[in-house]
Design a protein around this motif. Structure first.
Motif, PDB file in Angstrom:
ATOM      1  N   GLN A   4       0.959  -1.345  -0.159  1.00 28.99           N
ATOM      2  CA  GLN A   4      -0.213   0.093   0.003  1.00 28.99           C
ATOM      3  C   GLN A   4       0.822   1.115   0.044  1.00 28.99           C
ATOM      4  OE1 GLN A   4      -2.323  -0.399   3.560  1.00 28.99           O
ATOM      5  NE2 GLN A   4      -0.985   0.707   4.754  1.00 28.99           N
ATOM      6  N   ILE A   5       0.362   2.088  -0.502  1.00 27.33           N
ATOM      7  CA  ILE A   5       0.979   3.508  -0.534  1.00 27.33           C
ATOM      8  C   ILE A   5       0.245   4.686   0.119  1.00 27.33           C
ATOM      9  CG2 ILE A   5       1.808   5.378  -2.085  1.00 27.33           C
ATOM     10  CD1 ILE A   5       2.354   3.554  -4.152  1.00 27.33           C
ATOM     11  N   ASP A   6       0.894   5.363   1.234  1.00 27.66           N
ATOM     12  CA  ASP A   6       0.184   6.388   1.755  1.00 27.66           C
ATOM     13  C   ASP A   6       0.389   7.554   0.880  1.00 27.66           C
ATOM     14  OD1 ASP A   6      -0.230   8.520   3.325  1.00 27.66           O
ATOM     15  OD2 ASP A   6       0.631   7.685   5.251  1.00 27.66           O
ATOM     16  N   GLN A   7      -0.786   7.977   0.228  1.00 30.74           N
ATOM     17  CA  GLN A   7      -0.768   9.210  -0.605  1.00 30.74           C
ATOM     18  C   GLN A   7      -0.457  10.449   0.037  1.00 30.74           C
ATOM     19  OE1 GLN A   7      -1.070   8.726  -3.925  1.00 30.74           O
ATOM     20  NE2 GLN A   7      -1.275   6.535  -3.512  1.00 30.74           N
ATOM     21  N   CYS A  10       3.216  10.191  -0.217  1.00 21.06           N
ATOM     22  CA  CYS A  10       3.974  10.241  -1.579  1.00 21.06           C
ATOM     23  C   CYS A  10       4.175  11.478  -1.981  1.00 21.06           C
ATOM     24  CB  CYS A  10       2.951   9.308  -2.236  1.00 21.06           C
ATOM     25  SG  CYS A  10       3.792   9.204  -4.306  1.00 21.06           S
ATOM     26  N   HIS A  11       5.496  11.703  -2.632  1.00 21.36           N
ATOM     27  CA  HIS A  11       5.849  13.190  -3.224  1.00 21.36           C
ATOM     28  C   HIS A  11       5.979  12.831  -4.589  1.00 21.36           C
ATOM     29  CE1 HIS A  11       7.185  15.531   0.522  1.00 21.36           C
ATOM     30  NE2 HIS A  11       5.981  14.914   0.783  1.00 21.36           N
ATOM     31  N   GLY A  30       1.641  11.675 -11.673  1.00 21.44           N
ATOM     32  CA  GLY A  30       2.865  11.143 -11.291  1.00 21.44           C
ATOM     33  C   GLY A  30       3.117  10.507 -10.019  1.00 21.44           C
ATOM     34  N   TYR A  31       2.073  10.325  -9.216  1.00 20.75           N
ATOM     35  CA  TYR A  31       2.242  10.019  -8.066  1.00 20.75           C
ATOM     36  C   TYR A  31       1.958   8.432  -8.038  1.00 20.75           C
ATOM     37  CZ  TYR A  31       1.962  14.676  -6.084  1.00 20.75           C
ATOM     38  OH  TYR A  31       2.186  16.046  -5.465  1.00 20.75           O
ATOM     39  N   PRO A  56      12.035   7.469  -0.952  1.00  9.79           N
ATOM     40  CA  PRO A  56      12.575   8.756  -0.031  1.00  9.79           C
ATOM     41  C   PRO A  56      11.629   9.004   0.961  1.00  9.79           C
ATOM     42  CG  PRO A  56      12.236   9.545  -2.019  1.00  9.79           C
ATOM     43  CD  PRO A  56      11.890   8.162  -2.197  1.00  9.79           C
ATOM     44  N   GLU A  57      10.301   9.047   0.861  1.00  9.53           N
ATOM     45  CA  GLU A  57       9.435   9.667   1.728  1.00  9.53           C
ATOM     46  C   GLU A  57       8.862   8.221   2.859  1.00  9.53           C
ATOM     47  OE1 GLU A  57       9.403  12.553   1.659  1.00  9.53           O
ATOM     48  OE2 GLU A  57      10.206  12.807  -0.160  1.00  9.53           O
ATOM     49  N   ARG A  58       9.318   7.023   2.486  1.00  5.57           N
ATOM     50  CA  ARG A  58       9.053   6.020   3.142  1.00  5.57           C
ATOM     51  C   ARG A  58       7.422   5.811   3.220  1.00  5.57           C
ATOM     52  NH1 ARG A  58      13.316   4.406   2.322  1.00  5.57           N
ATOM     53  NH2 ARG A  58      15.085   4.391   3.806  1.00  5.57           N
TER      54      ARG A  58
END
Length: 66
Positions: A4-7, A10-11, A30-31, A56-58
């Motif tokens: 899962q990605i924490d929006q 995410c940068h 682009g995310y 880089p943003e974990r």
């Protein structure tokens, strides 16, 4: 295992979908986004962990399922 990605974190660096395009994609801005239902096949675990370690943003989490 599920990805899962924490929006909010995410940068949009794009490392996830560059390193593991079978598991991650990008939205219109682009995310990163998880492909499909987020289930990581056994053959994709190494790529998933590589994407996690290179974000880089974990913003990517892998959840172990019982």
């Amino acid at each position: 295992m599920k990805a899962q990605i924490d929006q909010e974190r995410c940068h949009g660096h794009g490392r996830c979908y560059t390193l593991a395009p079978e598991l991650f994609g990008e939205d219109d801005e682009g995310y990163g986004q998880v492909a499909g239902d987020g289930v990581v096949p056994a053959a994709g675990e190494r790529a998933a962990r590589l994407a996690v370690s290179n974000c880089p943003e974990r913003a990517i989490d892998l959840i172990e399922e019982a």
